[in-house]
Design a protein around this motif. Sequence first.
Motif, PDB file in Angstrom:
ATOM      1  N   ARG A 162      81.588  14.567  23.335  1.00  0.00           N
ATOM      2  CA  ARG A 162      82.071  15.313  24.597  1.00  0.00           C
ATOM      3  C   ARG A 162      80.955  16.026  25.381  1.00  0.00           C
ATOM      4  NH1 ARG A 162      84.786  19.943  21.939  1.00  0.00           N
ATOM      5  NH2 ARG A 162      85.085  20.706  23.919  1.00  0.00           N
ATOM      6  N   LEU A 163      79.891  16.337  24.558  1.00  0.00           N
ATOM      7  CA  LEU A 163      78.883  16.805  25.599  1.00  0.00           C
ATOM      8  C   LEU A 163      77.968  15.586  25.916  1.00  0.00           C
ATOM      9  CD1 LEU A 163      77.188  19.577  23.180  1.00  0.00           C
ATOM     10  CD2 LEU A 163      78.410  19.948  25.137  1.00  0.00           C
ATOM     11  N   ALA A 164      78.020  14.343  25.329  1.00  0.00           N
ATOM     12  CA  ALA A 164      77.292  13.411  25.710  1.00  0.00           C
ATOM     13  C   ALA A 164      77.809  12.777  27.168  1.00  0.00           C
ATOM     14  CB  ALA A 164      77.253  12.159  24.590  1.00  0.00           C
ATOM     15  N   ARG A 165      79.207  13.310  27.542  1.00  0.00           N
ATOM     16  CA  ARG A 165      79.744  12.747  28.656  1.00  0.00           C
ATOM     17  C   ARG A 165      79.093  13.337  30.007  1.00  0.00           C
ATOM     18  NH1 ARG A 165      85.090  13.742  26.989  1.00  0.00           N
ATOM     19  NH2 ARG A 165      85.588  15.190  28.726  1.00  0.00           N
ATOM     20  N   TYR A 166      78.611  14.587  29.552  1.00  0.00           N
ATOM     21  CA  TYR A 166      77.824  15.086  30.614  1.00  0.00           C
ATOM     22  C   TYR A 166      76.266  15.417  30.729  1.00  0.00           C
ATOM     23  CZ  TYR A 166      82.308  16.900  31.597  1.00  0.00           C
ATOM     24  OH  TYR A 166      83.879  17.092  31.710  1.00  0.00           O
ATOM     25  N   HIS A 167      75.721  15.225  29.281  1.00  0.00           N
ATOM     26  CA  HIS A 167      74.233  15.407  28.984  1.00  0.00           C
ATOM     27  C   HIS A 167      73.605  13.903  28.676  1.00  0.00           C
ATOM     28  CE1 HIS A 167      74.653  19.635  29.584  1.00  0.00           C
ATOM     29  NE2 HIS A 167      75.838  19.650  28.756  1.00  0.00           N
ATOM     30  N   GLY A 168      74.472  12.698  28.481  1.00  0.00           N
ATOM     31  CA  GLY A 168      73.768  11.760  27.914  1.00  0.00           C
ATOM     32  C   GLY A 168      73.077  12.165  26.717  1.00  0.00           C
ATOM     33  N   ASP A 169      72.039  11.446  26.577  1.00  0.00           N
ATOM     34  CA  ASP A 169      71.362  11.377  25.236  1.00  0.00           C
ATOM     35  C   ASP A 169      70.500  12.566  24.813  1.00  0.00           C
ATOM     36  OD1 ASP A 169      69.249  11.214  26.964  1.00  0.00           O
ATOM     37  OD2 ASP A 169      68.569   8.981  26.307  1.00  0.00           O
ATOM     38  N   LYS A 170      70.775  13.609  25.815  1.00  0.00           N
ATOM     39  CA  LYS A 170      70.186  14.991  25.537  1.00  0.00           C
ATOM     40  C   LYS A 170      71.106  15.776  24.953  1.00  0.00           C
ATOM     41  CE  LYS A 170      69.497  15.566  30.050  1.00  0.00           C
ATOM     42  NZ  LYS A 170      69.926  14.494  30.814  1.00  0.00           N
ATOM     43  N   ALA A 171      72.333  15.266  24.571  1.00  0.00           N
ATOM     44  CA  ALA A 171      73.397  16.093  24.024  1.00  0.00           C
ATOM     45  C   ALA A 171      73.040  16.886  22.718  1.00  0.00           C
ATOM     46  CB  ALA A 171      74.775  15.111  23.839  1.00  0.00           C
ATOM     47  N   GLU A 172      72.472  16.185  21.937  1.00  0.00           N
ATOM     48  CA  GLU A 172      72.122  16.945  20.445  1.00  0.00           C
ATOM     49  C   GLU A 172      70.981  17.780  20.947  1.00  0.00           C
ATOM     50  OE1 GLU A 172      72.040  17.524  16.652  1.00  0.00           O
ATOM     51  OE2 GLU A 172      73.293  16.446  17.589  1.00  0.00           O
ATOM     52  N   TRP A 173      69.988  17.786  21.651  1.00  0.00           N
ATOM     53  CA  TRP A 173      69.094  18.798  22.004  1.00  0.00           C
ATOM     54  C   TRP A 173      69.940  20.037  22.727  1.00  0.00           C
ATOM     55  CZ3 TRP A 173      67.914  21.400  26.349  1.00  0.00           C
ATOM     56  CH2 TRP A 173      66.818  22.286  26.381  1.00  0.00           C
ATOM     57  N   VAL A 174      70.813  19.597  23.553  1.00  0.00           N
ATOM     58  CA  VAL A 174      71.573  20.889  24.197  1.00  0.00           C
ATOM     59  C   VAL A 174      72.171  21.625  23.112  1.00  0.00           C
ATOM     60  CG1 VAL A 174      73.544  21.185  25.741  1.00  0.00           C
ATOM     61  CG2 VAL A 174      71.805  19.650  26.411  1.00  0.00           C
ATOM     62  N   LEU A 175      72.873  21.099  22.174  1.00  0.00           N
ATOM     63  CA  LEU A 175      73.453  21.810  21.095  1.00  0.00           C
ATOM     64  C   LEU A 175      72.732  22.551  20.337  1.00  0.00           C
ATOM     65  CD1 LEU A 175      76.133  22.496  19.465  1.00  0.00           C
ATOM     66  CD2 LEU A 175      75.965  20.295  18.247  1.00  0.00           C
ATOM     67  N   ARG A 176      71.597  21.961  19.744  1.00  0.00           N
ATOM     68  CA  ARG A 176      70.834  22.674  19.187  1.00  0.00           C
ATOM     69  C   ARG A 176      69.909  23.775  19.805  1.00  0.00           C
ATOM     70  NH1 ARG A 176      73.101  21.321  15.600  1.00  0.00           N
ATOM     71  NH2 ARG A 176      72.872  23.436  15.093  1.00  0.00           N
TER      72      ARG A 176
END
Length: 259
Positions: A162-176
Amino acid sequence: MTQITLAEHWIDTPDGTLFAQHWRPQNAPGVPIILLHDSLGCVALWRDFPERLAVATGHWVIAYDRLGFGRSDAHPGRLRRGFVEAEAQLGFAALRRQLEIGDFIVFGHSVGGGMAVGCAATHGNHCRGLITESAQAFVEDLTLQGIADANRQFAEPGQLQRLARYHGDKAEWVLRAWVDTWLDEAFADWNLDGLLAKVHCPLLSLHGDQDEFGSPAHPRRFTTLAAGPSVMRLLPGCGHVPHREQAEVVLAEVQRFLG
């Protein structure tokens, strides 16, 4: 019907390029409203709110993705204590410089509200108004519990996508960047008290009484400690995202505040 001009911008910073977008009504006054997104947010996740805000107020509205979020470049490291306060001199300052923005109104949601306080304090000679929405003024047990609960939910299959739809491959970084920063013991006594004492512009603090990430103690702290005139609006039956849950109420409050 109000005609809105939409445009995209790419903002240069020493650490990478930021994506920004604006919604500009015809004959808009020269003072833009700059939006600062939450810990998992980006320009796209404001959805139709920036355009509705531009129509309702007649002001030029600008939103940007902070470094590491949305369509902006990846962040080079991890967030550390002080990142909330620092945004005023990083992406926000770069945006003002490149778009040649003098006076402004700043509107921040959640952690973006804390950053908006920093922008109002740091750029005080140019800040005409500060609006915080569901913002945190200090680290509260309710905030930490909400983040821990969300972290468990994101561990379930498909949730990170769900996050990757907006942040691409940065999604894991965004969450952490959200979870690990706020739950770090080094962040436990963080607060905005010192910056609030430097905010002299008018302040509107909006907060839902059902906000799962912070109690009404936060808007009370904002309006009590800010040095300028301030007003708090507690929104009944509203959670953490008033501009989505009760958009008409938020727009009406902002219109009243801007006068």
